[in-house]
Design a protein around this motif. Structure first.
Motif, short mmCIF file in Angstrom:
data_model
loop_
_atom_site.label_atom_id
_atom_site.label_comp_id
_atom_site.label_asym_id
_atom_site.label_seq_id
_atom_site.Cartn_x
_atom_site.Cartn_y
_atom_site.Cartn_z
N ASP A 40 -1.79 1.71 -12.86
CA ASP A 40 -2.31 2.60 -11.82
C ASP A 40 -2.16 1.97 -10.44
N TYR A 41 -2.48 0.69 -10.36
CA TYR A 41 -2.38 0.01 -9.07
C TYR A 41 -0.92 -0.05 -8.60
N LEU A 42 0.00 -0.34 -9.52
CA LEU A 42 1.42 -0.43 -9.15
C LEU A 42 1.98 0.91 -8.67
N ARG A 43 1.36 2.01 -9.10
CA ARG A 43 1.79 3.34 -8.65
C ARG A 43 1.06 3.77 -7.38
N SER A 44 0.06 3.03 -6.98
CA SER A 44 -0.80 3.45 -5.87
C SER A 44 -0.15 3.27 -4.52
N TRP A 45 -0.64 4.01 -3.54
CA TRP A 45 -0.15 3.90 -2.17
C TRP A 45 -0.44 2.52 -1.57
N PRO A 46 -1.64 1.93 -1.75
CA PRO A 46 -1.86 0.61 -1.14
C PRO A 46 -0.84 -0.43 -1.59
N PHE A 47 -0.46 -0.37 -2.87
CA PHE A 47 0.54 -1.33 -3.35
C PHE A 47 1.90 -1.07 -2.73
N ARG A 48 2.31 0.19 -2.68
CA ARG A 48 3.62 0.52 -2.08
C ARG A 48 3.63 0.16 -0.60
#
Length: 169
Positions: free
Chosen positions: A68-76
């Protein structure tokens, strides 16, 4: 669930979950945050049923949170920012190297002619010692001796600076 029981679960599975999260995220601090979030979620919810092992359940929660984190906007956004900052550093590093090359060239030009020409022919024009000796009408041993002296003089003049250009070439 009691506090003591939760502490035992954290002690038993925390390190494994942290390694698992790190393998996904490659960021130790974010892995810690994810694992902490998994334990908080586990502690506050009553979704866990004793169908399988607790380790497998917590691992599945951790993996899902990582994905979920890897797909999240903050990660991108973090990836974008990191790439952009690396580009800036690369440009700055290039400017520093160019500036150092310029200072090195100026220092070489301040050497006495008999040492300067040896450095220029050898390093900039990439002639061999034998060829330099032929150009200048000197013996190869004289050219080698002047090269040693020229390097020594350059080292003394450049001693106070930390030269990235010299370490990479």
């Amino acid at each position: 669930m009691e506090q003591v029981e939760l502490e035992k679960i954290i002690d038993a599975h925390g390190e494994h979950l942290l390694r698992m999260a790190f393998f996904y995220l490659r960021d130790r601090e974010m892995a810690k945050d994810i694992v902490q979030d998994v334990f908080i979620s586990f502690y506050t919810s009553s979704n866990y049923e004793e169908r399988g092992t607790l380790r497998a359940y917590l691992t599945k929660l951790t993996v899902n949170r990582c994905k979920d984190y890897l797909r999240s906007w903050p990660f991108r956004n973090l990836l974008f920012t990191h790439d952009w900052v690396e580009t800036i550093h690369t440009q700055q590093d290039s400017l520093i190297l160019n500036e150092e090359r310029m200072e090195l060239a100026i220092t070489i030009l301040k050497l006495p002619m008999k040492y300067r020409e040896i450095i220029i022919f050898y390093y900039y024009e990439e002639y061999k010692i034998r060829e330099i000796a032929a150009f200048l009408g000197l013996s190869e041993n004289t050219v080698k001796a002047r090269m040693v002296k020229a390097r020594k003089l350059l080292k003394e003049k450049l001693k106070s600076e930390d030269w990235e250009v010299l370490s990479s070439e």
